[in-house]
Write a protein that holds these residues in place. Structure first.
Motif, mmCIF file in Angstrom:
data_model
loop_
_atom_site.group_PDB
_atom_site.id
_atom_site.type_symbol
_atom_site.label_atom_id
_atom_site.label_comp_id
_atom_site.label_asym_id
_atom_site.label_seq_id
_atom_site.Cartn_x
_atom_site.Cartn_y
_atom_site.Cartn_z
ATOM 1 N N VAL A 95 0.821 -1.217 0.000
ATOM 2 C CA VAL A 95 0.000 0.000 0.000
ATOM 3 C C VAL A 95 0.855 1.266 0.000
ATOM 4 C CG1 VAL A 95 -1.675 1.356 1.336
ATOM 5 C CG2 VAL A 95 -2.010 -1.105 1.015
ATOM 6 N N PRO A 96 1.851 1.416 0.893
ATOM 7 C CA PRO A 96 2.666 2.629 0.865
ATOM 8 C C PRO A 96 3.418 2.795 -0.443
ATOM 9 C CG PRO A 96 3.385 1.146 2.623
ATOM 10 C CD PRO A 96 2.200 0.530 2.017
ATOM 11 N N LEU A 97 3.892 1.682 -1.023
ATOM 12 C CA LEU A 97 4.587 1.766 -2.307
ATOM 13 C C LEU A 97 3.635 2.238 -3.400
ATOM 14 C CD1 LEU A 97 7.076 1.309 -4.059
ATOM 15 C CD2 LEU A 97 6.374 -1.089 -4.306
ATOM 16 N N ALA A 98 2.414 1.703 -3.399
ATOM 17 C CA ALA A 98 1.432 2.117 -4.393
ATOM 18 C C ALA A 98 1.094 3.599 -4.257
ATOM 19 C CB ALA A 98 0.163 1.274 -4.253
ATOM 20 N N LEU A 99 0.996 4.090 -3.031
ATOM 21 C CA LEU A 99 0.725 5.509 -2.802
ATOM 22 C C LEU A 99 1.867 6.368 -3.343
ATOM 23 C CD1 LEU A 99 -0.656 5.332 0.847
ATOM 24 C CD2 LEU A 99 -1.964 5.906 -1.202
ATOM 25 N N ALA A 100 3.105 5.950 -3.079
ATOM 26 C CA ALA A 100 4.258 6.713 -3.550
ATOM 27 C C ALA A 100 4.342 6.703 -5.068
ATOM 28 C CB ALA A 100 5.544 6.146 -2.944
ATOM 29 N N VAL A 101 4.110 5.551 -5.680
ATOM 30 C CA VAL A 101 4.149 5.458 -7.142
ATOM 31 C C VAL A 101 3.046 6.306 -7.763
ATOM 32 C CG1 VAL A 101 3.816 3.903 -9.095
ATOM 33 C CG2 VAL A 101 5.265 3.198 -7.183
ATOM 34 N N GLY A 102 1.842 6.239 -7.177
ATOM 35 C CA GLY A 102 0.738 7.040 -7.694
ATOM 36 C C GLY A 102 1.021 8.527 -7.644
ATOM 37 N N ALA A 103 1.592 8.978 -6.526
ATOM 38 C CA ALA A 103 1.924 10.396 -6.398
ATOM 39 C C ALA A 103 3.008 10.797 -7.388
ATOM 40 C CB ALA A 103 2.381 10.692 -4.968
ATOM 41 N N ALA A 104 4.003 9.918 -7.590
ATOM 42 C CA ALA A 104 5.087 10.219 -8.538
ATOM 43 C C ALA A 104 4.556 10.280 -9.969
ATOM 44 C CB ALA A 104 6.182 9.163 -8.421
ATOM 45 N N VAL A 105 3.665 9.369 -10.320
ATOM 46 C CA VAL A 105 3.073 9.387 -11.666
ATOM 47 C C VAL A 105 2.286 10.665 -11.889
ATOM 48 C CG1 VAL A 105 1.357 8.278 -13.150
ATOM 49 C CG2 VAL A 105 3.026 6.884 -11.910
ATOM 50 N N PHE A 106 1.559 11.090 -10.862
ATOM 51 C CA PHE A 106 0.795 12.344 -10.988
ATOM 52 C C PHE A 106 1.737 13.522 -11.212
ATOM 53 C CE2 PHE A 106 -1.070 16.144 -9.015
ATOM 54 C CZ PHE A 106 -2.233 16.257 -9.776
ATOM 55 N N GLU A 107 2.844 13.550 -10.451
ATOM 56 C CA GLU A 107 3.799 14.658 -10.635
ATOM 57 C C GLU A 107 4.431 14.624 -12.020
ATOM 58 O OE1 GLU A 107 7.676 15.586 -8.171
ATOM 59 O OE2 GLU A 107 5.984 16.841 -7.601
ATOM 60 N N LEU A 108 4.716 13.439 -12.517
ATOM 61 C CA LEU A 108 5.267 13.321 -13.869
ATOM 62 C C LEU A 108 4.324 13.885 -14.921
ATOM 63 C CD1 LEU A 108 6.806 9.723 -13.715
ATOM 64 C CD2 LEU A 108 8.072 11.857 -13.992
ATOM 65 N N SER A 109 3.038 13.783 -14.638
ATOM 66 C CA SER A 109 2.051 14.216 -15.634
ATOM 67 C C SER A 109 1.765 15.712 -15.595
ATOM 68 C CB SER A 109 0.742 13.443 -15.429
ATOM 69 O OG SER A 109 0.127 13.798 -14.189
ATOM 70 N N VAL A 110 2.111 16.375 -14.493
ATOM 71 C CA VAL A 110 1.728 17.792 -14.370
ATOM 72 C C VAL A 110 2.914 18.750 -14.319
ATOM 73 C CG1 VAL A 110 -0.440 17.211 -13.206
ATOM 74 C CG2 VAL A 110 1.609 17.675 -11.837
ATOM 75 N N MET A 111 4.110 18.255 -14.051
ATOM 76 C CA MET A 111 5.262 19.139 -13.928
ATOM 77 C C MET A 111 6.075 19.150 -15.216
ATOM 78 S SD MET A 111 4.719 20.310 -10.982
ATOM 79 C CE MET A 111 6.197 21.323 -10.844
ATOM 80 N N PRO A 112 6.761 20.258 -15.510
ATOM 81 C CA PRO A 112 7.602 20.336 -16.708
ATOM 82 C C PRO A 112 8.658 19.232 -16.714
ATOM 83 C CG PRO A 112 7.335 22.501 -15.704
ATOM 84 C CD PRO A 112 6.766 21.513 -14.744
ATOM 85 N N PRO A 113 8.840 18.567 -17.843
ATOM 86 C CA PRO A 113 9.792 17.441 -17.895
ATOM 87 C C PRO A 113 11.213 17.831 -17.495
ATOM 88 C CG PRO A 113 8.395 17.452 -19.839
ATOM 89 C CD PRO A 113 8.115 18.730 -19.109
ATOM 90 N N GLU A 114 11.630 19.054 -17.808
ATOM 91 C CA GLU A 114 13.001 19.452 -17.527
ATOM 92 C C GLU A 114 13.285 19.608 -16.035
ATOM 93 O OE1 GLU A 114 10.609 23.166 -18.614
ATOM 94 O OE2 GLU A 114 10.857 21.105 -19.351
ATOM 95 N N THR A 115 12.251 19.619 -15.191
ATOM 96 C CA THR A 115 12.453 19.778 -13.752
ATOM 97 C C THR A 115 12.424 18.452 -12.990
ATOM 98 O OG1 THR A 115 10.090 20.019 -13.213
ATOM 99 C CG2 THR A 115 11.292 22.013 -13.901
#
Length: 211
Positions: A95-115
Motif C-alpha cells: 500500500v505505501p509503495l502504491a501511494l508513492a508510485v501514484g503520487a510520482a506518476v501524478f507529478e510526472l504528468s503535471v510538472m515540466p519534464p526538464e524539472t
C-alpha cells in the motif's frame, strides 16, 4: 490429591509470561517515544513548517510513511505467532509503495519534464540516507526484543518486517524535517534508506529470533 487440583496448583506456581501482543504494544509506544525524543532534541522541524503544512505535497509524505508504519506493524503483530496467517496481510505492505508510485506518476504528468530529474535528486539525499536509519535503531531494538517473546517461524523475515515498521516510524518524523517534498524524491530516496533498515532487521532477526 486429585489431578485437577494438582494442575491448578502447578499453574498458579508457573511464572506468568506477558503475551506477544502486549509486548509489541509496549514496544510500539516505546519506539515512538524514542524517535520523538531523538528527533526533537537533535533534528527538529524544517524552518518553513508553517508554510509547508498548507501544501498537499508535504502532507502526502505523511500519508505514505504512516501507511508503512501501520502496515508494517500489523504484519509484525501476526508474524511472531506460529499458525497465524500472514501471506495475505503481507500484501498490505504494498500500500505505501502504491501511494508513492501514484503520487510520482501524478507529478510526472503535471510538472515540466526538464524539472523532474532535479526534483528526484533533491538536495537532502544524504540526510535522508542518514537520519532515517539512525532514527530507526531504537524502534528496531524495541521490536526485536518484543518478538523474542513470540515464536516466528521465519526469524529473518520477522526481523525484516520489524525493520519496515521501525523505518516507517522514523521516516514519518524525518518527513517533518525534509524540505524535499517531491513524490519523486520520496519514491527514489526513502526506499533506499528503508531497505537498509529492513536488511539490518533481517540479519538481526536471523540471529536473535531463532528458537
Amino acid at each position: 490429591m486429585k489431578t485437577e487440583n494438582l494442575i491448578e496448583l502447578l499453574a498458579q506456581d508457573a511464572p506468568v509470561r506477558p503475551s506477544l501482543s502486549h509486548m509489541l504494544q509496549q514496544a510500539s509506544i516505546a519506539a515512538v517515544l524514542i524517535v520523538a525524543i531523538a528527533f526533537f532534541s537533535a533534528i527538529g522541524f524544517r524552518h518553513d513548517i508553517g508554510t509547508a503544512l498548507e501544501t498537499g505535497r508535504f502532507l502526502f509524505k505523511f500519508v505514505i510513511t504512516v501507511a508503512l508504519a501501520i502496515t508494517g506493524s500489523l504484519v509484525m503483530y501476526r508474524i511472531g505467532k506460529p499458525g497465524m496467517p500472514v501471506r495475505w496481510w503481507g500484501w498490505a505492505l504494498l500500500v505505501p509503495l502504491a501511494l508513492a508510485v501514484g503520487a510520482a506518476v501524478f507529478e510526472l504528468s503535471v510538472m515540466p519534464p526538464e524539472t523532474l530529474v532535479t526534483r528526484m535528486i533533491g538536495h537532502n539525499s544524504r540526510l535522508c540516507l542518514t537520519i532515517i536509519p539512525s532514527l530507526s535503531i531504537g524502534p528496531l531494538a524495541c521490536f526485536l526484543l518484543a518478538l523474542r517473546h513470540g515464536a516466528p517461524k521465519r526469524p529473518a523475515l520477522a526481523g525484516a518486517v520489524a525493520g519496515l515498521a521501525a523505518a516507517g516510524i522514523a521516516a514519518t518524523f524525518y518527513a517533518a524535517n525534509c524540505d524535499d517534498d517531491s513524490p519523486l524524491f520520496v519514491l527514489f530516496w526513502y526506499p533506499i534508506a528503508i531497505s537498509a533498515v529492513t536488511g539490518v532487521g533481517a540479519l538481526a532477526g536471523h540471529k536473535l529470533l531463532r528458537w
